[in-house]
Motif scaffolding. Sequence first.
Motif, short mmCIF file in Angstrom:
data_model
loop_
_atom_site.label_atom_id
_atom_site.label_comp_id
_atom_site.label_asym_id
_atom_site.label_seq_id
_atom_site.Cartn_x
_atom_site.Cartn_y
_atom_site.Cartn_z
N PHE A 15 0.83 -1.21 0.00
CA PHE A 15 0.00 0.00 0.00
C PHE A 15 0.86 1.26 0.00
CE2 PHE A 15 -2.47 3.30 2.21
CZ PHE A 15 -3.58 3.36 1.38
N GLY A 16 2.02 1.21 0.66
CA GLY A 16 2.88 2.38 0.71
C GLY A 16 3.48 2.77 -0.63
N SER A 17 3.50 1.83 -1.57
CA SER A 17 4.08 2.14 -2.88
C SER A 17 3.24 3.16 -3.65
CB SER A 17 4.20 0.86 -3.71
OG SER A 17 2.92 0.27 -3.94
N ILE A 18 1.97 3.32 -3.25
CA ILE A 18 1.12 4.31 -3.93
C ILE A 18 1.66 5.72 -3.72
CG2 ILE A 18 -1.21 5.29 -4.02
CD1 ILE A 18 -2.29 2.61 -3.22
N PHE A 19 2.30 5.95 -2.59
CA PHE A 19 2.75 7.30 -2.25
C PHE A 19 4.20 7.54 -2.65
CE2 PHE A 19 -0.51 5.92 0.77
CZ PHE A 19 -1.44 6.93 0.61
N GLU A 20 4.78 6.64 -3.42
CA GLU A 20 6.16 6.84 -3.87
C GLU A 20 6.20 7.90 -4.97
OE1 GLU A 20 7.59 3.07 -5.12
OE2 GLU A 20 7.80 2.26 -3.08
N HIS A 21 7.35 8.55 -5.09
CA HIS A 21 7.60 9.56 -6.13
C HIS A 21 6.66 10.76 -6.02
CE1 HIS A 21 10.09 6.40 -7.82
NE2 HIS A 21 9.03 5.62 -7.96
N GLN A 22 6.21 11.06 -4.81
CA GLN A 22 5.38 12.25 -4.62
C GLN A 22 6.28 13.49 -4.57
OE1 GLN A 22 2.09 12.22 -4.54
NE2 GLN A 22 1.86 10.00 -4.58
N THR A 23 5.89 14.54 -5.25
CA THR A 23 6.65 15.78 -5.29
C THR A 23 5.78 16.95 -4.81
OG1 THR A 23 6.01 16.25 -7.58
CG2 THR A 23 7.99 14.90 -7.24
N ARG A 24 6.39 18.12 -4.75
CA ARG A 24 5.62 19.31 -4.37
C ARG A 24 4.53 19.62 -5.38
NH1 ARG A 24 10.29 23.61 -2.28
NH2 ARG A 24 11.01 22.37 -0.49
N VAL A 25 4.84 19.36 -6.64
CA VAL A 25 3.83 19.60 -7.68
C VAL A 25 2.61 18.70 -7.45
CG1 VAL A 25 3.37 19.50 -10.16
CG2 VAL A 25 5.59 20.31 -9.33
N THR A 26 2.87 17.46 -7.05
CA THR A 26 1.76 16.54 -6.77
C THR A 26 0.90 17.06 -5.64
OG1 THR A 26 3.19 14.70 -7.44
CG2 THR A 26 1.17 14.16 -6.25
N LEU A 27 1.53 17.55 -4.58
CA LEU A 27 0.78 18.08 -3.45
C LEU A 27 -0.02 19.32 -3.84
CD1 LEU A 27 3.42 17.67 -0.59
CD2 LEU A 27 1.46 16.20 -1.11
N ILE A 28 0.56 20.16 -4.68
CA ILE A 28 -0.16 21.35 -5.15
C ILE A 28 -1.39 20.95 -5.95
CG2 ILE A 28 -0.02 23.37 -6.66
CD1 ILE A 28 2.90 23.66 -5.86
N LEU A 29 -1.24 19.94 -6.81
CA LEU A 29 -2.38 19.45 -7.58
C LEU A 29 -3.45 18.86 -6.67
CD1 LEU A 29 -0.55 17.75 -10.60
CD2 LEU A 29 -1.82 19.90 -10.61
N VAL A 30 -3.04 18.16 -5.62
CA VAL A 30 -3.99 17.59 -4.68
C VAL A 30 -4.79 18.68 -3.99
CG1 VAL A 30 -4.19 16.36 -2.48
CG2 VAL A 30 -2.75 15.43 -4.29
N VAL A 31 -4.12 19.72 -3.52
CA VAL A 31 -4.80 20.82 -2.84
C VAL A 31 -5.71 21.56 -3.81
CG1 VAL A 31 -4.45 23.02 -1.65
CG2 VAL A 31 -2.96 21.08 -1.13
N ASN A 32 -5.25 21.77 -5.04
CA ASN A 32 -6.06 22.46 -6.04
C ASN A 32 -7.33 21.67 -6.35
OD1 ASN A 32 -6.37 24.54 -8.30
ND2 ASN A 32 -6.34 22.64 -9.46
N ASN A 33 -7.21 20.36 -6.54
CA ASN A 33 -8.39 19.54 -6.81
C ASN A 33 -9.34 19.52 -5.63
OD1 ASN A 33 -7.48 18.86 -9.37
ND2 ASN A 33 -6.43 17.02 -8.68
N ALA A 34 -8.77 19.53 -4.41
CA ALA A 34 -9.62 19.55 -3.22
C ALA A 34 -10.42 20.85 -3.14
CB ALA A 34 -8.75 19.38 -1.97
N LEU A 35 -9.78 21.96 -3.44
CA LEU A 35 -10.47 23.25 -3.39
C LEU A 35 -11.58 23.32 -4.45
CD1 LEU A 35 -7.47 25.70 -2.81
CD2 LEU A 35 -9.16 24.93 -1.15
N GLN A 36 -11.31 22.75 -5.63
CA GLN A 36 -12.35 22.71 -6.66
C GLN A 36 -13.55 21.89 -6.21
OE1 GLN A 36 -10.99 21.62 -10.58
NE2 GLN A 36 -9.14 22.84 -10.43
N GLY A 37 -13.29 20.75 -5.57
CA GLY A 37 -14.38 19.93 -5.08
C GLY A 37 -15.19 20.62 -4.00
#
Length: 325
Positions: free
Chosen positions: A190-212
């Motif tokens: 399960f932990g392999s899902i969170f591999e290779h996460q970058t700052r850009v990924t986190l920014i996209l996550v926050v942006n999608n959350a705000l849109q929702g």
Amino acid sequence: MTEVCKVIFAITVLLCLGTGRPGPPMYRSVRSFIADARHNWLLALPAGLYAINNYLKFAMQLYFRPTTTKMLGNLKIFTIAILMRTVMHRRFSVIQYEALFLLVAGITINQLQSCGNKGEQIPGGSLLPAVLCVLGSVTVPSAASVYNEKGLKKHMDTSVHLQNFFLYFYGMCFNLLGALGVCLYQQRSFGSIFEHQTRVTLILVVNNALQGILSSFFYKFADTILKKYSSTIATIFTALMSWAMFGHQLTVNFLIGVSIVFVSMHQFFTFGDKSKGPPGAGLPVPGQPSAMMHSPSMDHIRMSDANGIAVVAGEEEDKAPLLPR
């Protein structure tokens, strides 16, 4: 991760503003949590559909180019109109259906410039999965949006922040089950899902959350059709800002598409359903401003259970108007 971000935001808002109902809040009492979860059980349906749509988005990329995927997604507008007619009992005039067709045409014309002349190359053995993905990408998110609107408006007296929490909580549970299923199928941790996460990924996550989060307010106090129009206007505004700030070229396709979209918007919100009330009741009066009210969907939700639609709890007839009819 996006759903987790939404849940954290919803809990923070509830801690600051409260749940909007008497009694112990749901984050301090298990009994209150269960009662609120049962009260908002209908939101589990759109949460599950949104989770399925998350996987459909990636599946579409296996068979179509991103531009083709985006153009096929325009067909959701027709599906949304049909579902609002059947599920929400929302009435549309013939001119409004024509306006929705113009909206799809305007968006498509604007997107034609980036599609190129090369057609899609789909292997013969992948034709059926590709067709199923197209059908799913057109129907699943449309049903999620309409049922999300119905679930939020079914209890208008319930705080939208409380409803948002359970929508995101259900969504987090469904997405977690999906992620666990993928890990078991691919035999990976399960932990392999969170591999290779970058700052850009986190920014996209926050942006999608705000849109929702913003979308929930549209579904609660406006409707799904208005959200589609607002998204189109946001795209047009982004293109204009890119032209003004970065010198990006505005093509003929863009200008024609924008013109058609504005005509569609005028038609849809001007020539609504006039069948209710006495003759001429829905027509504008010369010299007087147009009547303002909640989303037209509110009129059809406030019907009796005999017609298969839930009555809006706590809704008052003289409530402050919000949107043009």
